[in-house]
Design a protein around this motif. Structure first.
Motif, mmCIF file in Angstrom:
data_model
loop_
_atom_site.group_PDB
_atom_site.id
_atom_site.type_symbol
_atom_site.label_atom_id
_atom_site.label_comp_id
_atom_site.label_asym_id
_atom_site.label_seq_id
_atom_site.Cartn_x
_atom_site.Cartn_y
_atom_site.Cartn_z
ATOM 1 N N ARG A 65 40.218 81.212 1.257
ATOM 2 C CA ARG A 65 40.329 79.492 1.445
ATOM 3 C C ARG A 65 40.858 79.182 3.521
ATOM 4 O O ARG A 65 41.213 79.085 3.873
ATOM 5 C CB ARG A 65 42.174 79.259 1.428
ATOM 6 C CG ARG A 65 42.277 77.359 1.022
ATOM 7 C CD ARG A 65 43.816 77.563 0.078
ATOM 8 N NE ARG A 65 43.463 77.380 -1.166
ATOM 9 C CZ ARG A 65 43.734 77.180 -2.212
ATOM 10 N NH1 ARG A 65 44.937 76.779 -2.090
ATOM 11 N NH2 ARG A 65 43.733 77.070 -3.513
ATOM 12 N N ASP A 86 45.371 72.110 0.860
ATOM 13 C CA ASP A 86 45.547 73.586 1.075
ATOM 14 C C ASP A 86 46.647 73.529 -0.235
ATOM 15 O O ASP A 86 47.746 73.352 -0.601
ATOM 16 C CB ASP A 86 46.498 74.347 1.960
ATOM 17 C CG ASP A 86 46.557 75.378 1.681
ATOM 18 O OD1 ASP A 86 47.015 76.125 1.061
ATOM 19 O OD2 ASP A 86 47.639 75.978 2.438
ATOM 20 N N ALA A 124 36.578 72.357 3.339
ATOM 21 C CA ALA A 124 37.815 72.647 2.836
ATOM 22 C C ALA A 124 37.779 72.877 1.135
ATOM 23 O O ALA A 124 37.114 72.965 0.315
ATOM 24 C CB ALA A 124 38.875 71.836 2.563
ATOM 25 N N CYS A 151 51.782 76.036 -1.012
ATOM 26 C CA CYS A 151 51.872 76.187 0.673
ATOM 27 C C CYS A 151 52.443 76.228 0.939
ATOM 28 O O CYS A 151 53.088 75.483 2.394
ATOM 29 C CB CYS A 151 50.335 74.786 0.811
ATOM 30 S SG CYS A 151 50.996 73.637 0.495
ATOM 31 N N ASP A 181 40.574 75.641 5.018
ATOM 32 C CA ASP A 181 41.422 74.535 5.077
ATOM 33 C C ASP A 181 40.801 73.436 5.932
ATOM 34 O O ASP A 181 41.101 72.552 5.695
ATOM 35 C CB ASP A 181 42.863 74.399 6.349
ATOM 36 C CG ASP A 181 42.156 74.835 7.490
ATOM 37 O OD1 ASP A 181 40.795 74.909 7.895
ATOM 38 O OD2 ASP A 181 43.221 75.267 8.862
ATOM 39 N N ASP A 185 39.365 76.012 10.418
ATOM 40 C CA ASP A 185 38.594 77.575 9.725
ATOM 41 C C ASP A 185 37.279 77.566 9.779
ATOM 42 O O ASP A 185 36.534 76.467 9.264
ATOM 43 C CB ASP A 185 39.439 78.092 8.394
ATOM 44 C CG ASP A 185 41.139 78.135 8.555
ATOM 45 O OD1 ASP A 185 41.356 77.829 9.556
ATOM 46 O OD2 ASP A 185 41.348 77.958 7.851
#
Length: 1007
Positions: free
Chosen positions: A275, A264, A413, A72, A277, A281
């Protein structure tokens, strides 16, 4: 009322699942729309996110489906390798599987490094990409450093290779057609010595120049030609590496650690995920009608700390409302804990502790939410049958949210793999089908389940490309929820099997099929193999299935030939009935139920480290089992096979280190003659052995050597029906036997090293039969180095070789006077027989003794030697070297050599003239009395006189035949050391001895 939301489940459907305006989400692309694939009339719209910063990002599988390491670009996220490289002069560094974002990064991005400024940059390097797309290689030593840079590489560069040979550096790139030279540079050619710091992938010195992107493989060779094995090969696509693994061993043996930090984190990606976060998100969508209940399934893994307090997996509410009100429902985190909080119609309850824990890996969570019916499971376990505090009223939800609430907050997450909402009214059987479908499709919590099995079926085995023998088969058995679409190939014409639509024929030991993904993933279960040689069942734990051949997975130069009718893989939990049903299915198709006459199973399962258990099967027609299961190191259970006509079991179970017991019902060679059991169970894990009928065995050499045996059965029959001489050489050598039974080994002739180094064996049976039916028996090294503290008065009268038989038995302090050792033989060899033993005395008659070289050497505790005579001893060199007796009087009339015979006997005071009074050998060895009485520091002057008088009285000259006029001995010295405090010898025969050619050396002075 069914909502079916799926992430990137396969490359074939990704366009439909994540497409917006018919485009496909690529690596690290934000996902604004997650398609609702439900066909139900109530499905409503897709899940959307209009705010770009709040969109989850795609981590799809590559087109080849093999995976990669995702990085990341955030501190703490990288892969590390304990210093593996050694010295690097010329070298090649290669990075595969990059993405465009990594090649054109926002910041300086390290691909691989070994960088430690704490040691003055000694032997450090960094390979990185600059923000302008140029490649940068920096080399450091204590003598200096250099920085080499290429021109910019294209944005579609997927592989980078840097070679240095001498002072020439080449940059090669792969944009889809293999590696081609991109640029060159000139190096100082400095050599990198062995550094002490870790190699790191995706970062330098753990903190600088962090990579944001993906890497499939990192390789380093310690040469510029890529010759030989690399010093580092970290292949994230390797089949032994699973999705989400954080520690594993790479191809070159080093243990790789995936360091993770934040929400992440760096992750090994082996399945497509979205994915989220845990900050902002989330996705929202609409139902077509009010939803009043549902049965939700979600496959996901938690990232880092799990994200926000009350982070949602899934929630639903009325337009403009909230999922925690009496009109909605939610599956969410309880504040910041790891506990699941269930909200339904305004009520709430707690279920499933430790759910939001990133150490748990992949989860398949399911929950039914309906009035008076709330229940949930995790990975088909940890069942919770409801929260009684929830109200019985229904809900009326028209909006839904994923990884957030309706306002876009409370973000979780997670990596999301699959999400679906079905009507709460589906039956338990239907719920099982949904769960199994998701689990098997996404490999969430098991490879296979108990509802079915995989099947390689030659009857539905189409050849896709005949020239390359590429084929695909569907591994689904009717009625199973498991599907396995796999491929096999064989591009080498001479290695291609043939097929007729009914079976596949492997024509020689080179024929095999190369197995492609997904079979190269780990497998565990019962493998049932139906062949023309027999139908076999073994439990396997296969971590890397790369080959399909006649007998299953393994490949070697000893592959068997024959027809294959199918291979079935059952779950580990399969019952015996399941296994027999599978065997019947294959035998019904034409596979043989048992072995056929004339077949050899030599090396058949050699090195099959995947086999854990081998089921009993009839193998009564087979003669040769040489190394059949040799080095099957995981084999822990073996069936009671019928191998009654087997005549060769040499090394059959050798090296089966996990096999601790053997079946009492096994039939091994009972119908054969003179069966070979050489090394049959050598180095196995056997701690005990059953009382088998091995009466036809003629060779048991090394049969149980270095096994873990602690006991041996009294009822076993070994060689009792054999014709000829039976071999027991090293049979039980180096085992942990603490006792041994009184077996009938009367047909044995060779017992060389039979119980050698059996440290725990302290006694031996007095009624055992050793070679009682034979003559000229061999006992060299038989009990050497064992733990014997006593020995019985055995009748070994026909023994001819006892050399080193009890050597090194340090606990053996006495030897029975009644033992018969070689009394019916001639020219018997006792060299080293009791050397270095713990004997304190010795009185056993040895009337036929011939060779006594070092027989009692270094018996430092032996204070008494009282054998009446050794009349036939012809070679007495070193016989009593370093013994501790004070007197010696045993007559040794025939010996041709006494070199070092009593040397080092520092307690010897009295030496009788009787020892050599009748000395009359037929010939003499050169150096016959060399150092014979050296270091006898207590010997009296009278004893010296006794020695010289007796030698002179014998009339022997210092010649090879002992007669006057014979060839002179090269060394005719008589070496004696004595205690001068006892006086001076008379030396009455000195002149006579010299006249016969003897040289007398006393206390190192030649007289």
């Amino acid at each position: 009322m069914a909502l079916n939301l799926s992430t990137l489940t396969s490359s074939a459907t990704s366009g439909d699942v994540l497409a917006e305006a018919l485009t496909t989400a690529d690596f690290l692309e934000n996902v604004p729309v997650l398609r609702n694939l439900s066909r139900n009339s109530n499905k409503g719209g897709d899940a959307k996110q209009d705010v770009a910063l709040n969109q989850p990002k795609a981590l799809p599988l590559d087109a080849n489906g093999k995976g990669y390491l995702y990085l990341c670009g955030v501190s703490g996220n990288y892969a590390s390798v304990p210093d593996p490289l050694g010295s690097l002069g010329d070298f090649t560094m290669q990075i595969d599987g990059l993405n465009a974002g990594a090649v054109r990064p926002d910041t300086l991005s390290t691909l691989i490094s070994q960088y430690d400024n704490s040691s003055g940059f000694d032997a450090s390097f960094i390979l990185r990409i600059n923000t302008d797309g140029t490649l940068n290689l920096v080399l450091y030593t204590t003598a200096g450093s250099e920085s080499l840079t290429s021109s910019a590489v294209p944005a579609n560069t997927a592989g980078i290779q840097v070679k240095r040979v001498g002072t020439i550096v080449e940059y090669l790139i792969d944009t889809g057609s293999g590696f081609n030279i991109h640029d060159t540079d000139t190096s100082n050619g400095i050599s990198l010595s062995n550094a002490s710091c870790d190699v790191q992938i995706g970062v330098a010195n753990t903190v600088t120049s962090r990579l944001k992107g993906k890497i499939s493989r990192a390789i380093i060779w310690d040469n510029g030609t890529q010759a030989g094995d690399p010093v580092l090969d970290v292949d994230f696509t390797a089949t032994n590496i699973r999705h989400g693994d954080t520690k594993f061993k790479c191809a070159t043996g080093q243990v790789i650690t995936i360091n993770q930090s934040g929400n992440d984190p760096a992750t090994v990606i082996k399945k497509s995920v979205l994915r989220f976060d845990g900050v902002n998100d989330g996705l929202q969508g609409l139902f077509a009608n009010n939803i009043n209940s549902g049965y939700m399934f979600a496959a996901f893994s938690v990232l880092g700390d799990g994200g926000d307090d009350y982070g949602r997996i899934f929630g639903a509410n009325i337009n403009g409302g909230f999922d925690y009100q009496n009109t909605g429902f939610a599956l969410r985190r309880l504040v910041s804990t790891e506990t699941l909080n269930l909200r339904y119609s305004g009520g709430w309850g707690e279920t499933h502790q430790n759910l939001f824990d990133d150490d748990r890996g992949d989860l398949l969570f399911e929950s039914r939410l309906a009035p008076s019916s709330q229940k949930s499971k995790v990975n088909d376990a940890d069942g919770n049958n409801g929260v009684t505090t929830l109200p019985d009223t229904g809900v009326a939800a028209t909006e839904y949210s994923i990884s957030s609430d309706s306002t876009g907050g409370s973000n979780l997450a997670i990596d999301l793999e699959y999400l679906a909402l079905f009507p709460a009214t589906i039956t338990d059987a239907q719920a099982d089908s949904v769960r199994n479908y998701i689990n098997n499709r996404n490999n969430v919590f098991s490879l296979i389940d108990s509802q079915g099995y995989y099947f390689f079926d030659p009857q539905i085995f189409p050849i896709v490309d005949p020239a390359a023998f590429v084929s695909y088969w569907n591994g689904n058995i009717v009625g199973s929820d498991n599907t396995l679409n796999a491929s096999v190939s064989q591009s080498t014409v001479n290695d291609q099997p043939t097929r007729d639509g009914y079976k596949v024929t492997f024509n020689d030991n080179a024929d095999h099929l190369v197995v492609a993904s997904p079979l190269s993933g780990g497998q565990a279960g019962w493998q049932i193999v139906g062949t023309s040689l027999g139908t076999f069942a073994y439990r396997v734990n296969a971590n890397a299935v790369t080959e399909l051949n006649l007998l299953g997975n393994f490949g070697s130069t000893f592959r068997k030939t024959g027809d294959l009718y199918g291979i079935i893989l059952l779950p580990e939990s399969a019952s015996s009935a399941d296994i027999e049903s599978a065997r019947k299915l294959l035998t019904d198709r034409g596979a043989s139920d048992g072995d056929i006459i004339g077949i050899s199973f030599s090396y058949a399962w050699l090195d099959r480290t995947d086999i854990v258990e081998f089921k009993s099967i009839r193998l009564s027609n087979t003669i040769n089992f040489t190394s059949a299961w040799h080095n099957s190191t995981s084999l822990s259970s073996f069936g009671a096979i019928d191998a009654s006509n087997g005549s060769n079991f040499s090394s059959a179970w050798r090296g089966t280190s996990a096999l601790t017991s053997f079946p009492s019902g096994a039939k091994l060679g009972t119908e054969a003659t003179n069966v070979n059991f050489t090394s049959a169970w050598q180095s196995s894990g056997l701690t005990s052995f059953p009382a088998l009928d091995l009466s036809t065995g003629s060779n048991f050499a090394n049969s149980f050597t270095s096994s873990a045996l602690t006991s041996f059965p009294a009822g076993i029959k070994m060689g009792t029906a054999a014709t000829g001489d039976v071999q027991f050489t090293d049979t039980w050598r180096d085992t942990t036997l603490s006792s041994f039974p009184a077996l009938d080994l009367g047909n044995g002739k060779f017992f060389n090293g039979a119980w050698r180094d059996c440290d725990e064996l302290t006694s031996f049976p007095s009624d055992i039969k050793l070679g009682t039916n034979k003559t000229g028996l061999a006992f060299p090294d038989t009990w050497r180095g064992s733990g014997l503290a006593s020995f019985p008065a055995l009748d070994l009268s026909t023994g001819a070789f006892f050399n080193s038989a009890w050597q090194g038995c340090s606990s053996l302090t006495s030897f029975p006077a009644g033992a018969k050792l070689g009394t019916s033989a001639s020219n018997v060899n006792f060299s080293g027989a009791w050397r270095q033993s713990g004997l304190t005395s010795f009185s056993t008659p040895l009337p036929t003794a011939d060779i006594l070289v070092a027989s009692w050497r270094d018996c430092s505790s032996m204070t008494s030697f009282s054998v009446a005579e050794l009349p036939l001893a012809t070679d007495s060199r070193q016989s009593f070297l370093n013994c501790d007796f004070s007197t010696f009087s045993t007559e040794i009339p025939k010996s041709k050599a006494f070199q070092y015979c009593w040397s080092g006997c520092s307690s010897l005071t009295d030496f009788s003239a009787d020892v050599l009074a009748n000395w009359n050998p037929v010939s003499l060895y050169d150096s016959v009395f060399d150092e014979t009485w050296a270091n006898c520091t207590s010997l009296t002057a009278q004893s010296v006189e006794n020695i010289l008088v007796s030698i002179d009285a014998s009339g022997k000259y210092a010649t090879t035949n002992g007669a006057s006029g014979g060839s002179a001995l090269a060394d005719a010295g008589i070496d004696i050391d004595y205690n001068t405090a006892t006086g001076t010898p008379a030396y009455s025969t000195l002149a006579s001895l010299k006249a016969k050619g003897w040289s007398i050396i006393v206390n190192n002075v030649t007289l």
